[in-house]
Design a protein around this motif. Sequence first.
Motif, PDB file in Angstrom:
ATOM      1  N   GLN A 102       0.826  -1.393  -0.141  1.00 12.42           N
ATOM      2  CA  GLN A 102      -0.081  -0.047   0.039  1.00 12.42           C
ATOM      3  C   GLN A 102       0.820   1.133  -0.058  1.00 12.42           C
ATOM      4  OE1 GLN A 102      -2.310  -0.363   3.267  1.00 12.42           O
ATOM      5  NE2 GLN A 102      -3.493  -2.099   2.611  1.00 12.42           N
ATOM      6  N   ALA A 103       0.150   2.238  -0.464  1.00 14.32           N
ATOM      7  CA  ALA A 103       0.969   3.539  -0.336  1.00 14.32           C
ATOM      8  C   ALA A 103       0.982   4.061   0.868  1.00 14.32           C
ATOM      9  CB  ALA A 103       0.226   4.464  -1.350  1.00 14.32           C
ATOM     10  N   ALA A 104       1.827   5.045   1.242  1.00 16.44           N
ATOM     11  CA  ALA A 104       2.088   5.549   2.720  1.00 16.44           C
ATOM     12  C   ALA A 104       2.392   7.212   2.286  1.00 16.44           C
ATOM     13  CB  ALA A 104       3.254   5.067   3.348  1.00 16.44           C
ATOM     14  N   THR A 105       1.842   7.850   2.941  1.00 18.93           N
ATOM     15  CA  THR A 105       1.977   9.258   2.780  1.00 18.93           C
ATOM     16  C   THR A 105       2.616  10.086   3.795  1.00 18.93           C
ATOM     17  OG1 THR A 105       0.040   9.571   1.573  1.00 18.93           O
ATOM     18  CG2 THR A 105       0.753  11.776   2.580  1.00 18.93           C
ATOM     19  N   VAL A 106       3.699  10.784   3.627  1.00 15.03           N
ATOM     20  CA  VAL A 106       4.539  11.621   4.634  1.00 15.03           C
ATOM     21  C   VAL A 106       4.360  12.947   4.236  1.00 15.03           C
ATOM     22  CG1 VAL A 106       6.846  11.817   5.240  1.00 15.03           C
ATOM     23  CG2 VAL A 106       6.166   9.553   4.497  1.00 15.03           C
ATOM     24  N   ARG A 107       4.066  13.720   5.297  1.00 13.03           N
ATOM     25  CA  ARG A 107       3.732  15.116   5.285  1.00 13.03           C
ATOM     26  C   ARG A 107       4.956  15.682   6.210  1.00 13.03           C
ATOM     27  NH1 ARG A 107      -0.247  18.230   3.558  1.00 13.03           N
ATOM     28  NH2 ARG A 107      -1.390  16.254   3.672  1.00 13.03           N
ATOM     29  N   THR A 108       5.450  16.857   5.464  1.00 10.32           N
ATOM     30  CA  THR A 108       6.841  17.527   6.337  1.00 10.32           C
ATOM     31  C   THR A 108       6.496  19.141   6.392  1.00 10.32           C
ATOM     32  OG1 THR A 108       8.094  15.999   5.001  1.00 10.32           O
ATOM     33  CG2 THR A 108       9.212  17.645   6.052  1.00 10.32           C
ATOM     34  N   GLU A 109       6.904  19.367   7.756  1.00 12.65           N
ATOM     35  CA  GLU A 109       6.718  21.040   7.845  1.00 12.65           C
ATOM     36  C   GLU A 109       8.273  21.264   8.177  1.00 12.65           C
ATOM     37  OE1 GLU A 109       4.030  21.627  10.807  1.00 12.65           O
ATOM     38  OE2 GLU A 109       2.260  21.639   9.744  1.00 12.65           O
ATOM     39  N   ALA A 110       8.522  22.483   7.963  1.00  7.16           N
ATOM     40  CA  ALA A 110       9.901  23.181   8.187  1.00  7.16           C
ATOM     41  C   ALA A 110       9.533  24.061   9.702  1.00  7.16           C
ATOM     42  CB  ALA A 110      10.273  23.947   7.527  1.00  7.16           C
ATOM     43  N   ILE A 111      10.155  23.632  10.970  1.00  7.22           N
ATOM     44  CA  ILE A 111      10.024  24.180  11.978  1.00  7.22           C
ATOM     45  C   ILE A 111      11.289  25.440  12.032  1.00  7.22           C
ATOM     46  CG2 ILE A 111      10.340  24.299  14.576  1.00  7.22           C
ATOM     47  CD1 ILE A 111       9.281  21.399  14.406  1.00  7.22           C
ATOM     48  N   ALA A 112      12.269  25.333  11.643  1.00  2.11           N
ATOM     49  CA  ALA A 112      13.379  26.285  11.620  1.00  2.11           C
ATOM     50  C   ALA A 112      14.459  25.935  10.588  1.00  2.11           C
ATOM     51  CB  ALA A 112      14.052  26.190  12.868  1.00  2.11           C
ATOM     52  N   ASP A 113      15.268  26.923  10.083  1.00  2.00           N
ATOM     53  CA  ASP A 113      15.937  26.896   9.038  1.00  2.00           C
ATOM     54  C   ASP A 113      17.144  27.599   9.476  1.00  2.00           C
ATOM     55  OD1 ASP A 113      15.335  29.476   8.480  1.00  2.00           O
ATOM     56  OD2 ASP A 113      14.453  29.316   6.718  1.00  2.00           O
ATOM     57  N   LYS A 114      18.398  27.702   8.366  1.00  3.76           N
ATOM     58  CA  LYS A 114      19.425  28.451   8.471  1.00  3.76           C
ATOM     59  C   LYS A 114      20.291  28.106   9.770  1.00  3.76           C
ATOM     60  CE  LYS A 114      18.028  32.488   6.234  1.00  3.76           C
ATOM     61  NZ  LYS A 114      17.835  33.932   6.189  1.00  3.76           N
ATOM     62  N   LEU A 115      20.052  26.451   9.893  1.00  2.00           N
ATOM     63  CA  LEU A 115      20.893  26.191  11.037  1.00  2.00           C
ATOM     64  C   LEU A 115      22.376  25.474  10.488  1.00  2.00           C
ATOM     65  CD1 LEU A 115      18.214  23.742  12.365  1.00  2.00           C
ATOM     66  CD2 LEU A 115      18.952  26.039  13.526  1.00  2.00           C
ATOM     67  N   ASN A 116      23.422  25.716  11.390  1.00  2.00           N
ATOM     68  CA  ASN A 116      24.737  25.430  10.731  1.00  2.00           C
ATOM     69  C   ASN A 116      25.278  24.027  11.310  1.00  2.00           C
ATOM     70  OD1 ASN A 116      27.299  25.732   9.541  1.00  2.00           O
ATOM     71  ND2 ASN A 116      28.237  26.738  11.394  1.00  2.00           N
ATOM     72  N   TYR A 117      24.965  23.185  10.122  1.00  2.00           N
ATOM     73  CA  TYR A 117      25.291  21.639  10.266  1.00  2.00           C
ATOM     74  C   TYR A 117      24.728  21.083  11.543  1.00  2.00           C
ATOM     75  CZ  TYR A 117      28.079  21.869   6.159  1.00  2.00           C
ATOM     76  OH  TYR A 117      28.648  22.047   4.929  1.00  2.00           O
ATOM     77  N   PRO A 118      23.366  21.182  11.797  1.00  4.35           N
ATOM     78  CA  PRO A 118      22.839  20.644  13.018  1.00  4.35           C
ATOM     79  C   PRO A 118      22.926  19.052  13.080  1.00  4.35           C
ATOM     80  CG  PRO A 118      21.277  21.134  11.238  1.00  4.35           C
ATOM     81  CD  PRO A 118      22.254  21.577  10.872  1.00  4.35           C
ATOM     82  N   TRP A 119      23.291  18.683  14.361  1.00  5.03           N
ATOM     83  CA  TRP A 119      23.619  17.322  14.725  1.00  5.03           C
ATOM     84  C   TRP A 119      22.613  16.691  15.504  1.00  5.03           C
ATOM     85  CZ3 TRP A 119      25.552  13.253  17.362  1.00  5.03           C
ATOM     86  CH2 TRP A 119      26.568  12.236  16.564  1.00  5.03           C
ATOM     87  N   SER A 120      22.067  17.302  16.477  1.00  3.16           N
ATOM     88  CA  SER A 120      21.238  16.465  17.502  1.00  3.16           C
ATOM     89  C   SER A 120      19.923  17.676  17.674  1.00  3.16           C
ATOM     90  CB  SER A 120      21.927  16.112  18.844  1.00  3.16           C
ATOM     91  OG  SER A 120      20.891  15.716  19.666  1.00  3.16           O
ATOM     92  N   VAL A 121      18.873  16.919  18.296  1.00  6.69           N
ATOM     93  CA  VAL A 121      17.947  17.556  18.733  1.00  6.69           C
ATOM     94  C   VAL A 121      17.187  16.939  19.836  1.00  6.69           C
ATOM     95  CG1 VAL A 121      16.141  16.694  16.853  1.00  6.69           C
ATOM     96  CG2 VAL A 121      15.483  18.784  17.822  1.00  6.69           C
TER      97      VAL A 121
END
Length: 357
Positions: free
Chosen positions: A19-38
Motif C-alpha cells: 500500500q501507499a504511505a503518505t508523508v507530510r513535512t513541515e519546516a520548524i526552523a532553517d538556517k542551522l549550521n550543520y545541526p547534529w542533534s535535537v
Amino acid sequence: MKQLIFAISSFVLSAVSAQAATVRTEAIADKLNYPWSVAELPEGGFLVTERSGQLLYVSDSGDKQVIKLDLPDLYATAQAGLFEVLLTPDFVTSRELVISYSCGTEDANNTCVVRTKLSAQPPYIVTNSQNIFTALPKKEGAAHYGARMTWLADNTLLVALGDGFVYREQAQNLDNHLGKIVRITRNGKAPADNPFFHSQAPEIFSYGHRNVQGLIYDQARDSIWQHEHGPKGGDELNKIVKGGNYGWPIATFGIDYTGAKVSPFSQLPGVKAPLYQWTPSLAPAGLALYQGDLLVAHLAGKRLQRLRLIDDQWQLEGDYLQELNARLRAVYVAPSGRILVLTDSAEGKLLQVSFED
C-alpha cells in the motif's frame, strides 16, 4: 516560522505491505549550521546542537536563542565538534542534560561528555557543567567520534565511540575506548557489572565498532539497537548485547575506500553478525523508534527509511523524503510523539515529519 513544504507519497517496496504511505513535512526552523542533534523540552520548543559549537533553543515558531556553553576544550573542525544533547531521565525535576563533543587539540583529541543544568525558562542558560567522561587515548585527526548516546532502564548511560579512522585495529583492543560503546553512571563511573570492569577501560560495554551514528534503547523489547558506518559498503544495524564483539575490522561486509579488502571475512565465530546491512553504503546517521519500527536517517543516501521487525528480522518498509535531495543527519521521536529530522548542511533545517498510513 512554520512553513508547509510538501506532502509526498511513497510506495512501500517490501513484503510487509504494498500500500501507499503518505508523508507530510513541515519546516520548524532553517538556517542551522550543520545541526547534529535535537531534543524536545517538556515546556515546549527544542534544543538543537550545531557541529560548529552552538547549542540553540528553537521555539515552535522557529525563533532561536544561542545558549552559551562552557566548553573551553571544544575541538571543532571537519567531523569534530558539538554532537548530541540528551535530557536526563529525571529532567523535569533535575533540569540536567548530557552533551557529547570532541575535546582536545588537532594532535590529541577524542570524545567527551559533560553533564550540565538548564535553567527553568528562557532565555536559557546552563550552569554547573562538569565532565563525566573522556574517551582515551587522545588521538590525531578529526574523524570517527561516534558520540550518540542513550539511557538504559537502570538510568545508566551508553555512549557510542568511533575508531578514530586510522586507528581501526584498536576497536578490538579492550584496554582503550576506540571503536567501543561504553556504559557509565550519571556521574561518569563504570558500573561494577560492566563486562570488562577489571580491564584498563572498565567502561566498555561492547566493542568492534567503526563509527556508531545511531543508538537507542527499546524499552518495550528491552533491546539496544545501533547502526554504524562501514567503509565502502557494510553499514550495519545491530542489536547490542553486553560484552559483544561486532567485528570491526576483522569482519565486515565493506571494503576499503581504495578498493582493497579490509578483511577476507564478513562473519567470524564469536562475532555478532549485523541484523541488516547496507551495501552500497547509505551512511546512516540517525536512529529513532516509532510505533515499534525503526526510523533511519541517511547522509549519502539522502532519505529516511522505515524498518519493521518481522520474525526477528528487520525488513525495509519504505524509503521517504528523497524528494528533499538533502543529507539527513538525525531523526528523533520526541516524547510528544512528534518525528523530527535534521538536514545536514550549512543551511540546515529542523523538520517535523508525519506518517499518514
